[in-house]
Scaffold this motif. Structure first.
Motif, short mmCIF file in Angstrom:
data_model
loop_
_atom_site.label_atom_id
_atom_site.label_comp_id
_atom_site.label_asym_id
_atom_site.label_seq_id
_atom_site.Cartn_x
_atom_site.Cartn_y
_atom_site.Cartn_z
N HIS A 184 12.52 -7.92 -5.41
CA HIS A 184 11.62 -7.85 -4.25
C HIS A 184 12.20 -6.95 -3.18
CE1 HIS A 184 10.49 -11.51 -6.40
NE2 HIS A 184 9.27 -11.16 -6.04
N LYS A 185 11.33 -6.12 -2.60
CA LYS A 185 11.82 -5.14 -1.63
C LYS A 185 12.14 -5.77 -0.29
CE LYS A 185 9.43 -1.08 -3.36
NZ LYS A 185 8.04 -0.68 -3.40
N LYS A 186 11.42 -6.85 0.05
CA LYS A 186 11.61 -7.47 1.36
C LYS A 186 12.02 -8.91 1.18
CE LYS A 186 8.04 -4.44 3.00
NZ LYS A 186 6.59 -4.33 3.10
N GLY A 230 13.75 -16.54 1.05
CA GLY A 230 12.49 -16.17 0.41
C GLY A 230 12.29 -14.68 0.40
N PHE A 231 11.11 -14.29 -0.04
CA PHE A 231 10.82 -12.86 -0.19
C PHE A 231 9.32 -12.62 -0.06
CE2 PHE A 231 11.50 -15.01 -4.26
CZ PHE A 231 10.22 -14.92 -4.81
N CYS A 232 9.00 -11.34 0.18
CA CYS A 232 7.60 -10.94 0.26
C CYS A 232 7.05 -10.88 -1.16
CB CYS A 232 7.50 -9.57 0.93
SG CYS A 232 5.83 -8.93 0.98
N GLU A 233 6.01 -11.67 -1.40
CA GLU A 233 5.44 -11.76 -2.75
C GLU A 233 4.42 -10.64 -2.97
OE1 GLU A 233 4.61 -15.94 -4.16
OE2 GLU A 233 2.59 -15.07 -4.13
N ARG A 234 3.60 -10.42 -1.96
CA ARG A 234 2.67 -9.29 -1.89
C ARG A 234 2.33 -9.10 -0.42
NH1 ARG A 234 -2.45 -11.95 -1.83
NH2 ARG A 234 -2.34 -13.95 -2.86
N VAL A 294 11.74 -7.97 6.98
CA VAL A 294 10.70 -8.23 6.00
C VAL A 294 9.34 -7.70 6.47
CG1 VAL A 294 11.76 -10.11 4.73
CG2 VAL A 294 10.59 -10.60 6.86
N ARG A 295 9.38 -6.58 7.17
CA ARG A 295 8.13 -6.00 7.66
C ARG A 295 7.23 -5.60 6.48
NH1 ARG A 295 6.85 -4.26 12.48
NH2 ARG A 295 8.96 -4.22 13.25
N SER A 296 5.95 -5.94 6.60
CA SER A 296 5.05 -5.60 5.49
C SER A 296 4.37 -4.29 5.76
CB SER A 296 4.02 -6.68 5.28
OG SER A 296 3.44 -7.06 6.48
N ALA A 301 5.42 -12.90 13.46
CA ALA A 301 5.61 -11.74 14.33
C ALA A 301 5.60 -10.44 13.53
CB ALA A 301 6.91 -11.88 15.11
N LEU A 302 5.97 -10.53 12.26
CA LEU A 302 5.96 -9.35 11.40
C LEU A 302 4.58 -9.09 10.78
CD1 LEU A 302 9.34 -9.80 9.49
CD2 LEU A 302 8.82 -8.10 11.23
N GLY A 303 3.66 -10.00 11.03
CA GLY A 303 2.30 -9.80 10.53
C GLY A 303 1.97 -10.52 9.24
N TYR A 304 2.88 -11.35 8.77
CA TYR A 304 2.55 -12.14 7.56
C TYR A 304 1.45 -13.13 7.93
CZ TYR A 304 6.40 -10.34 4.81
OH TYR A 304 7.21 -9.50 4.09
N ARG A 305 0.55 -13.38 6.98
CA ARG A 305 -0.56 -14.31 7.26
C ARG A 305 -0.43 -15.61 6.48
NH1 ARG A 305 -3.71 -13.72 2.98
NH2 ARG A 305 -3.35 -11.84 1.78
N LEU A 306 0.43 -15.62 5.45
CA LEU A 306 0.52 -16.82 4.60
C LEU A 306 1.95 -17.03 4.12
CD1 LEU A 306 -1.70 -18.75 3.27
CD2 LEU A 306 -1.29 -17.42 1.19
#
Ligand SMILES: CC(C)(COP(=O)(O)OP(=O)(O)OC[C@H]1O[C@@H](n2cnc3c(N)ncnc32)[C@H](O)[C@@H]1OP(=O)(O)O)[C@@H](O)C(=O)NCCC(=O)NCCS
Length: 159
Positions: free
Chosen positions: A41-43, A61-65, A157-159, A99-104
């Motif tokens: 995972h990149k983030k 954890g990590f950014c899944e999508r 972990v910015r998306s 704050a990074l814009g994750y919604r879920l």
């Protein structure tokens, strides 16, 4: 007690100390397997609670999508339980992700990790599914994040 929010692959000693806490609380947790998953995972984000006695607890954890974070592993050392550390780790993780814009945020647990299940429910997670695995039911939970929480101190972990 201070809390750190870092990329675990840039802080291997801290990550290893966190995995020791995971082993104490959850049994086998092979570093090689954890590293392999993180590298896919990149983030990634590690939130760790530490003081002079060492690591007291963590969430990893990590950014899944895009917009979706998988809160994969977490634990508080048995000797430190019941002092609000688990709750604070989760709050910081969610604030940072929002704050990074994750919604879920997604997570999973089992009935035997009752404290975690209760803490997840108290923190706004909802049960969204159950996967039946060899070691019993695996409970899938999700929480919608409110955008625009406090500003993050870094962009891990910015998306
Ligand atoms: C789950 C865990 C991280 C919680 O850490 P913690 O630092 O003890 O959590 P907190 O002190 O912030 O408290 C969590 C809160 O959940 C609630 N809670 C937990 N268990 C509860 C119970 N049996 N009844 C009612 N409320 C409960 C309480 O509100 C509690 O706060 P309180 O103890 O001050 O009343 C820790 O217990 C742990 O590592 N457990 C083993 C490993 C684990 O389950 N990992 C997750 C695998 S998916």
């Amino acid at each position: 007690m201070h809390f750190e929010l870092v990329d675990p692959l840039d802080h291997r000693e801290l990550l290893e100390a966190c995995l020791e806490v995971a082993r104490e609380r959850m049994g086998v947790c092979r570093s090689s397997r954890v590293l392999k998953t993180l590298k896919l995972h990149k983030k990634r984000l590690l939130v760790a609670a530490r003081d002079v006695r060492g690591v007291a607890g963590f969430k990893l954890g990590f950014c899944e999508r895009p917009g979706v974070f998988n809160s994969w592993l977490g634990a508080v050392a048995a000797a430190r339980e019941g002092n609000g550390i688990g709750r604070r780790l989760m709050e910081l993780q969610h604030e940072h992700l929002a704050a990074l814009g994750y919604r879920l945020v997604r997570t999973g647990t089992r009935n035997q990790f009752r404290r975690m299940l209760i803490l997840n429910l108290l923190s706004g997670f909802e049960l969204v599914g159950v996967r039946h695995k060899k070691n019993g039911p695996h409970l899938q939970l999700e929480k919608r994040l409110t955008p625009g929480a406090k500003s993050p101190e870094n962009n891990l972990v910015r998306s």
